[in-house]
Enzyme design. Structure first.
Site, PDB file in Angstrom:
ATOM      1  N   ASN A 166       0.818  -1.228   0.000  1.00  0.00           N
ATOM      2  CA  ASN A 166       0.000   0.000   0.000  1.00  0.00           C
ATOM      3  C   ASN A 166       0.851   1.277   0.000  1.00  0.00           C
ATOM      4  O   ASN A 166       0.757   2.117   0.880  1.00  0.00           O
ATOM      5  CB  ASN A 166      -1.026   0.005   1.144  1.00  0.00           C
ATOM      6  CG  ASN A 166      -0.402  -0.114   2.524  1.00  0.00           C
ATOM      7  OD1 ASN A 166       0.760  -0.478   2.658  1.00  0.00           O
ATOM      8  ND2 ASN A 166      -1.177   0.173   3.549  1.00  0.00           N
ATOM      9  N   ASP A 205      -3.243  -6.001   1.355  1.00  0.00           N
ATOM     10  CA  ASP A 205      -3.266  -5.640   2.768  1.00  0.00           C
ATOM     11  C   ASP A 205      -3.912  -4.276   2.982  1.00  0.00           C
ATOM     12  O   ASP A 205      -3.704  -3.354   2.221  1.00  0.00           O
ATOM     13  CB  ASP A 205      -1.850  -5.585   3.338  1.00  0.00           C
ATOM     14  CG  ASP A 205      -1.859  -5.242   4.806  1.00  0.00           C
ATOM     15  OD1 ASP A 205      -2.149  -6.140   5.600  1.00  0.00           O
ATOM     16  OD2 ASP A 205      -1.614  -4.073   5.143  1.00  0.00           O
ATOM     17  N   HIS A 248      -2.013 -10.586  10.901  1.00  0.00           N
ATOM     18  CA  HIS A 248      -2.500 -10.017  12.177  1.00  0.00           C
ATOM     19  C   HIS A 248      -3.840 -10.581  12.671  1.00  0.00           C
ATOM     20  O   HIS A 248      -4.827  -9.853  12.809  1.00  0.00           O
ATOM     21  CB  HIS A 248      -2.546  -8.489  12.113  1.00  0.00           C
ATOM     22  CG  HIS A 248      -3.119  -7.886  10.851  1.00  0.00           C
ATOM     23  ND1 HIS A 248      -4.327  -8.249  10.321  1.00  0.00           N
ATOM     24  CD2 HIS A 248      -2.624  -6.930  10.027  1.00  0.00           C
ATOM     25  CE1 HIS A 248      -4.561  -7.547   9.236  1.00  0.00           C
ATOM     26  NE2 HIS A 248      -3.535  -6.747   9.022  1.00  0.00           N
ATOM     27  N   ASN A 289      -5.755  -1.356  12.986  1.00  0.00           N
ATOM     28  CA  ASN A 289      -6.665  -2.226  12.250  1.00  0.00           C
ATOM     29  C   ASN A 289      -5.999  -3.564  11.951  1.00  0.00           C
ATOM     30  O   ASN A 289      -5.000  -3.582  11.250  1.00  0.00           O
ATOM     31  CB  ASN A 289      -7.056  -1.523  10.938  1.00  0.00           C
ATOM     32  CG  ASN A 289      -8.217  -2.197  10.266  1.00  0.00           C
ATOM     33  OD1 ASN A 289      -8.923  -2.982  10.887  1.00  0.00           O
ATOM     34  ND2 ASN A 289      -8.413  -1.900   8.997  1.00  0.00           N
ATOM     35  N   ASP A 308       3.265  -5.650  11.809  1.00  0.00           N
ATOM     36  CA  ASP A 308       2.357  -4.695  11.149  1.00  0.00           C
ATOM     37  C   ASP A 308       2.840  -3.271  11.401  1.00  0.00           C
ATOM     38  O   ASP A 308       2.039  -2.358  11.652  1.00  0.00           O
ATOM     39  CB  ASP A 308       0.901  -4.873  11.603  1.00  0.00           C
ATOM     40  CG  ASP A 308      -0.079  -4.194  10.652  1.00  0.00           C
ATOM     41  OD1 ASP A 308       0.351  -3.668   9.607  1.00  0.00           O
ATOM     42  OD2 ASP A 308      -1.288  -4.170  10.962  1.00  0.00           O
TER      43      ASP A 308
END
Ligand code: DOR
Length: 400
Positions: free
Chosen positions: A91, A148, A212, A251, A278
């Site tokens: 991302n 993701d 996650h 998140n 993460d």
């Protein structure tokens, strides 16, 4: 680079002994007791040496959002946290859907010469949720695909993605979130997508890594799938195993005590393959604007060590397994174990030191953490990559 580590407690997934490690030309050449080699030496009395950590899940924001993090600041944060390998998410801006972006990242990282990197490519082109053709033109250096942060919402597209990834020998990393449920019930949103993707693996015989994992129901479903022999692996984050009933924006969200206990039980029983940070650095302004994420690389070890080993749930061997050898196996690299011929990538730790986390001291550009001011056990004293000291938090080298 040749380097001798002397007098450490040496721990990996299946070893725990007092002794020495010799690294020659960047690779582990020898380990045992009373080794004598005439080269640079680090004396590690009262310190623990483990394989450096491998992160399955990292955001460096480069290209496109380098005010949050770039390859240089992120790699230095990784080294300070004891990591010499990270798997970057797609991302960025542009989104990583092509070898052009991959090549930019790998070339810049090579020039920096700090850590090793795998760059994940998006499952759907530019996260559009439907186009998969770009997967056909990926190079052999690509091992993971992931949308993701967004996830692939349409089940038919994910079905095709699993089939295509399987043909190309790729692993799909899934951020499990059903967007249509996210604001109604985030727990249900994670669970439904987890169930769906496991079912898709059951049908397509594809290969899935679940990112996650945060809920009791999800981990239970993963355990069921693993018992059945499905080709799935999963990671949990340091924050999801140490925090509950906390509203810090991340998140998936921080869940309940029951969830934390279920994740820890799953780690103890061997169903969790990896700790994934993460690492999601954001500027203070973006955070005020509601951005989700935790700058996690520099705190992952101390939090995980305290929550899991210091609190008596698992051994240090087991922690090494989920922070180094298992992720090394999933990424398929010669790292994460103290074995002859493996990369001389090590982390030196002081487990008797209690540290207070101070986000102002992060080398990451992202100072966003719910752990500021909190105390944990265990400090990363030094990080070594291919026999070179890449991070030195206060160790003396005997230069011979
Ligand atoms: O908290 C998060 N932050 N979760 C994600 O899935 C994405 C990440 C980010 O990129 O900021």
């Amino acid at each position: 680079m040749n380097l001798l580590i002397k007098g450490a407690r040496i721990v990996d997934f299946n070893k725990d002994f007092k002794g020495d490690i010799y690294i020659e030309k960047g690779k582990i050449k020898d380990f045992g007791s009373n080794l004598n080699y005439d080269c640079k030496t680090i004396h590690c009395d009262n310190l623990v040496v483990m394989p450096s950590f491998i992160d399955m899940h990292t955001h460096f924001r480069d290209p496109g959002f380098t005010y949050k993090e770039d390859l240089n600041s992120g790699s230095k944060a990784a080294l300070k946290g004891g990591y010499t390998f990270v798997n970057l998410m797609a991302n960025t801006n542009p989104i990583c859907s092509s070898m052009e972006v991959v090549d930019y990242v790998l070339k810049k990282s090579e020039e920096l010469n700090l850590i090793d990197i795998h760059q994940t490519v998006s499952i759907t082109k530019d996260f559009d949720g439907k186009t998969l053709e770009h997967i056909d033109s990926l190079g052999k250096e690509i091992r993971f695909l992931s949308d993701d942060g967004k996830g692939v919402q349409e089940s038919g597209v994910m079905y095709e993605a699993f089939k295509k990834a399987k043909e190309k020998g790729l692993i799909i990393i899934a951020h499990e979130e059903d967007a249509s449920l996210a604001s109604i019930d985030s727990r249900l949103s994670e669970n439904i997508m987890t169930f769906r993707d496991i079912e898709l693996v059951r049908t397509t015989k594809g290969r899935l890594h679940l990112a996650h994992v945060s809920t009791k129901e999800s981990i239970e479903e993963i355990i069921k799938g693993k018992k059945e022999g499905l080709n799935i692996t999963c990671e949990v984050t340091p924050h999801h195993i140490s925090l509950y009933d906390n509203s810090y924006k991340v998140n998936p969200p921080i869940r309940n005590k029951e969830d934390v206990l279920a994740l820890i039980e799953a780690i103890k029983a061997g169903y969790v393959d990896a700790i994934g940070t993460d690492h999601a650095p954001h500027s203070a302004e973006d955070k005020r604007g509601g951005a989700c994420g935790i700058s996690g690389l520099e705190t992952a070890f101390s939090i995980s060590y305290t929550a899991l080993v210091r609190n008596g749930h698992i051994s240090l061997n087991k922690l090494s397994q989920i922070m180094s050898s298992n992720p090394g196996n999933i990424v398929d690299i010669n790292k994460g174990k103290i074995e002859i011929g493996y990369d001389g990538d090590l982390v030196v730790l002081d487990l008797n030191k209690e540290i207070e986390i101070n986000s102002k001291e992060f080398v990451s550009k992202g100072k966003n953490t719910p752990f500021h001011g909190k105390k944990f056990w265990g400090e990363v004293v030094a990080t070594i990559k291919n026999g070179n000291l890449k991070y030195n938090g206060g160790i003396e080298i005997d230069n011979r």
